[in-house]
Motif scaffolding. Structure first.
Motif, PDB file in Angstrom:
ATOM      1  N   GLU A 350      28.882 -54.976  46.042  1.00 56.77           N
ATOM      2  CA  GLU A 350      27.478 -55.427  46.677  1.00 56.77           C
ATOM      3  C   GLU A 350      28.260 -56.447  47.922  1.00 56.77           C
ATOM      4  O   GLU A 350      28.023 -56.684  49.327  1.00 56.77           O
ATOM      5  N   ALA A 351      29.275 -57.349  47.092  1.00 53.87           N
ATOM      6  CA  ALA A 351      29.453 -58.533  48.798  1.00 53.87           C
ATOM      7  C   ALA A 351      30.450 -58.042  49.677  1.00 53.87           C
ATOM      8  O   ALA A 351      30.724 -58.592  50.748  1.00 53.87           O
ATOM      9  N   MET A 352      31.552 -56.682  48.669  1.00 50.10           N
ATOM     10  CA  MET A 352      32.409 -56.244  50.107  1.00 50.10           C
ATOM     11  C   MET A 352      31.696 -55.832  51.277  1.00 50.10           C
ATOM     12  O   MET A 352      32.045 -55.513  52.181  1.00 50.10           O
ATOM     13  N   LEU A 353      29.906 -55.623  50.842  1.00 48.85           N
ATOM     14  CA  LEU A 353      29.728 -54.629  51.942  1.00 48.85           C
ATOM     15  C   LEU A 353      28.639 -56.292  53.127  1.00 48.85           C
ATOM     16  O   LEU A 353      27.804 -55.530  53.983  1.00 48.85           O
ATOM     17  N   GLU A 354      28.905 -57.256  52.142  1.00 43.45           N
ATOM     18  CA  GLU A 354      28.119 -58.373  53.395  1.00 43.45           C
ATOM     19  C   GLU A 354      28.581 -58.605  54.378  1.00 43.45           C
ATOM     20  O   GLU A 354      29.854 -58.766  54.892  1.00 43.45           O
ATOM     21  N   MET A 355      27.274 -59.139  55.892  1.00 44.18           N
ATOM     22  CA  MET A 355      28.436 -59.091  56.695  1.00 44.18           C
ATOM     23  C   MET A 355      29.541 -60.251  56.617  1.00 44.18           C
ATOM     24  O   MET A 355      30.722 -60.190  57.354  1.00 44.18           O
ATOM     25  N   SER A 356      29.436 -61.493  56.082  1.00 40.37           N
ATOM     26  CA  SER A 356      29.862 -62.462  55.835  1.00 40.37           C
ATOM     27  C   SER A 356      31.326 -62.502  55.358  1.00 40.37           C
ATOM     28  O   SER A 356      32.706 -63.011  55.857  1.00 40.37           O
ATOM     29  N   THR A 357      31.715 -60.739  54.713  1.00 46.13           N
ATOM     30  CA  THR A 357      33.187 -61.164  54.259  1.00 46.13           C
ATOM     31  C   THR A 357      33.938 -60.501  55.110  1.00 46.13           C
ATOM     32  O   THR A 357      35.231 -60.757  55.340  1.00 46.13           O
ATOM     33  N   MET A 358      33.262 -59.679  56.234  1.00 45.52           N
ATOM     34  CA  MET A 358      34.195 -59.381  57.583  1.00 45.52           C
ATOM     35  C   MET A 358      35.025 -60.781  58.378  1.00 45.52           C
ATOM     36  O   MET A 358      36.036 -60.386  58.707  1.00 45.52           O
ATOM     37  N   THR A 359      34.259 -62.275  58.531  1.00 45.00           N
ATOM     38  CA  THR A 359      34.396 -63.608  59.285  1.00 45.00           C
ATOM     39  C   THR A 359      35.642 -63.790  57.824  1.00 45.00           C
ATOM     40  O   THR A 359      36.210 -65.024  58.327  1.00 45.00           O
ATOM     41  N   ASN A 360      35.486 -63.584  56.710  1.00 42.35           N
ATOM     42  CA  ASN A 360      36.295 -64.535  55.852  1.00 42.35           C
ATOM     43  C   ASN A 360      37.942 -64.717  56.249  1.00 42.35           C
ATOM     44  O   ASN A 360      38.838 -63.053  57.162  1.00 42.35           O
ATOM     45  N   PRO A 361      39.301 -65.404  56.434  1.00 44.95           N
ATOM     46  CA  PRO A 361      40.187 -65.551  56.647  1.00 44.95           C
ATOM     47  C   PRO A 361      40.632 -63.725  55.820  1.00 44.95           C
ATOM     48  O   PRO A 361      41.460 -64.670  56.068  1.00 44.95           O
ATOM     49  N   LYS A 362      40.603 -64.224  54.310  1.00 47.89           N
ATOM     50  CA  LYS A 362      40.906 -63.696  54.355  1.00 47.89           C
ATOM     51  C   LYS A 362      40.598 -62.267  53.237  1.00 47.89           C
ATOM     52  O   LYS A 362      39.616 -62.174  52.634  1.00 47.89           O
ATOM     53  N   GLN A 363      40.986 -60.746  53.666  1.00 50.66           N
ATOM     54  CA  GLN A 363      39.895 -59.986  53.306  1.00 50.66           C
ATOM     55  C   GLN A 363      40.802 -59.502  51.855  1.00 50.66           C
ATOM     56  O   GLN A 363      42.006 -59.181  51.902  1.00 50.66           O
ATOM     57  N   PRO A 364      39.038 -59.185  50.864  1.00 56.11           N
ATOM     58  CA  PRO A 364      39.279 -58.728  49.255  1.00 56.11           C
ATOM     59  C   PRO A 364      39.341 -57.752  49.269  1.00 56.11           C
ATOM     60  O   PRO A 364      38.547 -56.407  49.807  1.00 56.11           O
ATOM     61  N   THR A 365      39.584 -56.846  48.580  1.00 57.38           N
ATOM     62  CA  THR A 365      39.061 -55.776  47.583  1.00 57.38           C
ATOM     63  C   THR A 365      38.320 -55.884  46.609  1.00 57.38           C
ATOM     64  O   THR A 365      37.823 -57.058  46.000  1.00 57.38           O
ATOM     65  N   VAL A 366      37.761 -54.583  46.283  1.00 53.87           N
ATOM     66  CA  VAL A 366      36.798 -54.770  44.795  1.00 53.87           C
ATOM     67  C   VAL A 366      37.279 -55.275  43.694  1.00 53.87           C
ATOM     68  O   VAL A 366      36.623 -56.254  43.137  1.00 53.87           O
ATOM     69  N   ALA A 367      38.448 -55.409  43.489  1.00 53.21           N
ATOM     70  CA  ALA A 367      39.438 -55.043  42.011  1.00 53.21           C
ATOM     71  C   ALA A 367      39.740 -57.040  42.407  1.00 53.21           C
ATOM     72  O   ALA A 367      39.323 -57.851  41.153  1.00 53.21           O
ATOM     73  N   GLU A 368      40.154 -57.113  43.983  1.00 56.34           N
ATOM     74  CA  GLU A 368      40.471 -58.899  43.835  1.00 56.34           C
ATOM     75  C   GLU A 368      39.086 -59.606  43.053  1.00 56.34           C
ATOM     76  O   GLU A 368      38.855 -60.392  43.156  1.00 56.34           O
ATOM     77  N   LEU A 369      37.930 -59.291  43.675  1.00 53.52           N
ATOM     78  CA  LEU A 369      36.462 -59.967  43.599  1.00 53.52           C
ATOM     79  C   LEU A 369      35.760 -59.490  42.454  1.00 53.52           C
ATOM     80  O   LEU A 369      35.226 -60.897  41.634  1.00 53.52           O
ATOM     81  N   VAL A 370      36.125 -58.489  41.319  1.00 52.28           N
ATOM     82  CA  VAL A 370      35.903 -58.522  40.396  1.00 52.28           C
ATOM     83  C   VAL A 370      36.390 -59.676  39.555  1.00 52.28           C
ATOM     84  O   VAL A 370      36.232 -60.500  38.347  1.00 52.28           O
ATOM     85  N   ASP A 371      38.177 -60.056  39.919  1.00 44.89           N
ATOM     86  CA  ASP A 371      38.951 -61.125  39.587  1.00 44.89           C
ATOM     87  C   ASP A 371      38.439 -62.445  39.315  1.00 44.89           C
ATOM     88  O   ASP A 371      38.390 -63.606  38.446  1.00 44.89           O
ATOM     89  N   LEU A 372      38.175 -62.318  40.649  1.00 46.45           N
ATOM     90  CA  LEU A 372      37.082 -63.679  40.884  1.00 46.45           C
ATOM     91  C   LEU A 372      36.189 -64.631  40.878  1.00 46.45           C
ATOM     92  O   LEU A 372      35.942 -65.046  39.764  1.00 46.45           O
ATOM     93  N   LEU A 373      35.221 -63.162  39.914  1.00 46.13           N
ATOM     94  CA  LEU A 373      34.177 -63.249  39.446  1.00 46.13           C
ATOM     95  C   LEU A 373      34.622 -63.937  37.255  1.00 46.13           C
ATOM     96  O   LEU A 373      33.283 -64.465  37.324  1.00 46.13           O
ATOM     97  N   LYS A 374      35.673 -62.701  37.452  1.00 45.14           N
ATOM     98  CA  LYS A 374      36.082 -64.041  35.736  1.00 45.14           C
ATOM     99  C   LYS A 374      36.283 -64.851  35.836  1.00 45.14           C
ATOM    100  O   LYS A 374      36.111 -65.517  34.393  1.00 45.14           O
ATOM    101  N   THR A 375      36.990 -65.204  36.772  1.00 46.83           N
ATOM    102  CA  THR A 375      37.895 -66.904  37.421  1.00 46.83           C
ATOM    103  C   THR A 375      36.763 -67.935  37.106  1.00 46.83           C
ATOM    104  O   THR A 375      36.701 -68.892  36.338  1.00 46.83           O
ATOM    105  N   ALA A 376      35.472 -67.383  37.534  1.00 47.73           N
ATOM    106  CA  ALA A 376      34.269 -68.256  38.492  1.00 47.73           C
ATOM    107  C   ALA A 376      33.843 -68.150  36.749  1.00 47.73           C
ATOM    108  O   ALA A 376      33.145 -69.614  35.891  1.00 47.73           O
ATOM    109  N   TYR A 377      33.792 -67.173  35.594  1.00 45.25           N
ATOM    110  CA  TYR A 377      32.415 -66.977  34.494  1.00 45.25           C
ATOM    111  C   TYR A 377      33.791 -67.743  32.919  1.00 45.25           C
ATOM    112  O   TYR A 377      32.932 -68.155  32.442  1.00 45.25           O
ATOM    113  N   ALA A 378      34.944 -68.242  33.638  1.00 52.04           N
ATOM    114  CA  ALA A 378      35.231 -68.469  32.608  1.00 52.04           C
ATOM    115  C   ALA A 378      35.469 -69.880  32.216  1.00 52.04           C
ATOM    116  O   ALA A 378      34.655 -70.954  32.825  1.00 52.04           O
TER     117      ALA A 378
END
Length: 378
Positions: A350-378
């Motif tokens: 769902e985050a990949m479909l958000e408007m704000s993703t388009m203007t982030n300076p680095k374009q992510p993949t779904v897998a990278e966002l899952v890893d980011l969520l895991k890191t935030a959860y740790a």
């Protein structure tokens, strides 16, 4: 170089300037005003203060006081039906970002009609809205100076971003006195919301010299006052926070935002987590992910955050400072918010479909966002 810069509202700032609300509404031709607020504004006496100001200006008024955090499409339609029945010709919103966003959405429905969902996106509002005067009581969202409202779609469990022409309000009245008695937790979460706006606007792919100046000054003000505002809320820190908040709003209204908001929106939509808390949870982790994508802006950002630029590893120091700030002012961690790890893939998609993703300076993949969520959860 080319860019567009715009804010929709005229802004009044100063201690006790909310006393001008009646006069300002008179000046724009209002005769019957819808006061939009929540029950907190009623219990704190803020709603009564505003109605007294309206009565002193001989303005008729009705009150809708049922706004809740993360306003939904159902709530917005309920408020619009109430307003239409009373034939109001102007709106006055007092409260935090949820109240102001709700008032904007109600205003769209009063003049454009239909279902609020049809306006999701940019420049979908075709007709001029009624005069809307906004009085923020938190130093966080900057909604009083933006052409954006966010409404939760209860069917899709999605935060709908509605932006562009006729969405913003006409007048913003920013009175830091109204933030004097904010609870520490609200000061913390809304302050981190404002800081997120400023930082994401600064590193956005749509940033311009104008938005950079506003964002950097906002970061300096917020970093210099947020901890003090949370600790005891003296008027200097409250004023600086309100200045920083609406300057950050001015910046992101044109530069837009980034991945912090992309992740925060589905988090709030699915679990009703306050927007500022959701932003604060992700800000250090997204900034760590983005390192290397905004190197030309690293020194100026570090300087605005109070970090000596002569030091090495500025990116790591920025991330560490954000983590330290969040911990100092009592921001919870993702694992404390009741978000199941089994939902991480859904949240990332769902985050990949958000408007704000388009203007982030680095374009992510779904897998990278899952890893980011895991890191935030740790």
């Amino acid at each position: 170089m080319s860019f567009v810069f715009d804010i929709p509202s005229t802004l009044f700032f100063g201690e006790n300037c909310c006393n001008k609300c009646g006069e300002l509404l008179q000046n724009i031709g209002a005769s019957k005003v819808l006061l939009v607020c929540d029950q907190a504004m009623v219990s704190l006496g803020m709603a009564a203060k505003l109605t007294a100001i309206l009565e002193a200006a001989d303005l008729e008024h009705v009150t809708f006081a049922d706004v809740e955090p993360n306003p939904t499409d159902e709530l917005v339609h309920k408020a619009a039906t109430f307003a239409a029945a009373h034939k109001v010709d102007a709106l006055l919103a007092i409260g935090g970002g949820s109240v102001i966003d709700c008032a904007k959405a109600v205003n769209i429905l009063l003049t454009n009609g239909g279902d609020i969902a049809v306006y999701e996106g940019v420049n979908k509002v075709a007709k001029q809205t009624l005069p809307l005067l906004m009085v923020p009581t938190t130093a966080g969202t900057g909604s009083e100076v933006t052409s954006v409202t966010v409404v939760t779609d209860t069917r899709r469990h999605k935060k709908m971003v509605i932006a562009g022409q006729f969405v913003g309000g006409k007048i913003a009245v920013c009175d830091p006195v109204l933030t004097a008695d904010l609870p520490a937790a609200i000061s913390a979460s809304t302050g981190m919301d404002a800081l997120t706006h400023a930082i994401e606007a600064y590193i956005s792919t749509l940033a311009s010299p104008v938005t950079d100046g506003l964002a950097l000054d906002a970061i300096t003000l917020i970093m210099g006052s947020l901890e003090q505002a949370v600790a005891d809320g003296d008027m200097k820190s409250r004023s600086d926070m309100m200045l920083g908040s609406f300057m950050a709003g001015m910046a992101f209204n044109s530069a837009l935002l980034g991945l912090v908001h992309s992740l925060a929106h589905p988090l709030s939509a699915h679990y009703n987590i306050p927007h500022g808390v959701a932003n604060a949870v992700f800000l250090p982790h997204v900034m760590n992910y983005n390192l290397g994508s905004f190197d030309s802006k690293l020194k100026a950002l570090a300087s605005a955050m109070g970090i000596a630029v002569e030091q090495s590893d500025l990116g790591d120091r920025i991330v560490s400072r954000l983590q330290q700030l969040a911990a100092t002012i009592g921001i919870p961690q993702l694992k404390d918010l009741g978000v199941p790890e089994t939902d991480f893939s859904m949240l990332a998609e769902e985050a990949m479909l958000e408007m704000s993703t388009m203007t982030n300076p680095k374009q992510p993949t779904v897998a990278e966002l899952v890893d980011l969520l895991k890191t935030a959860y740790a």
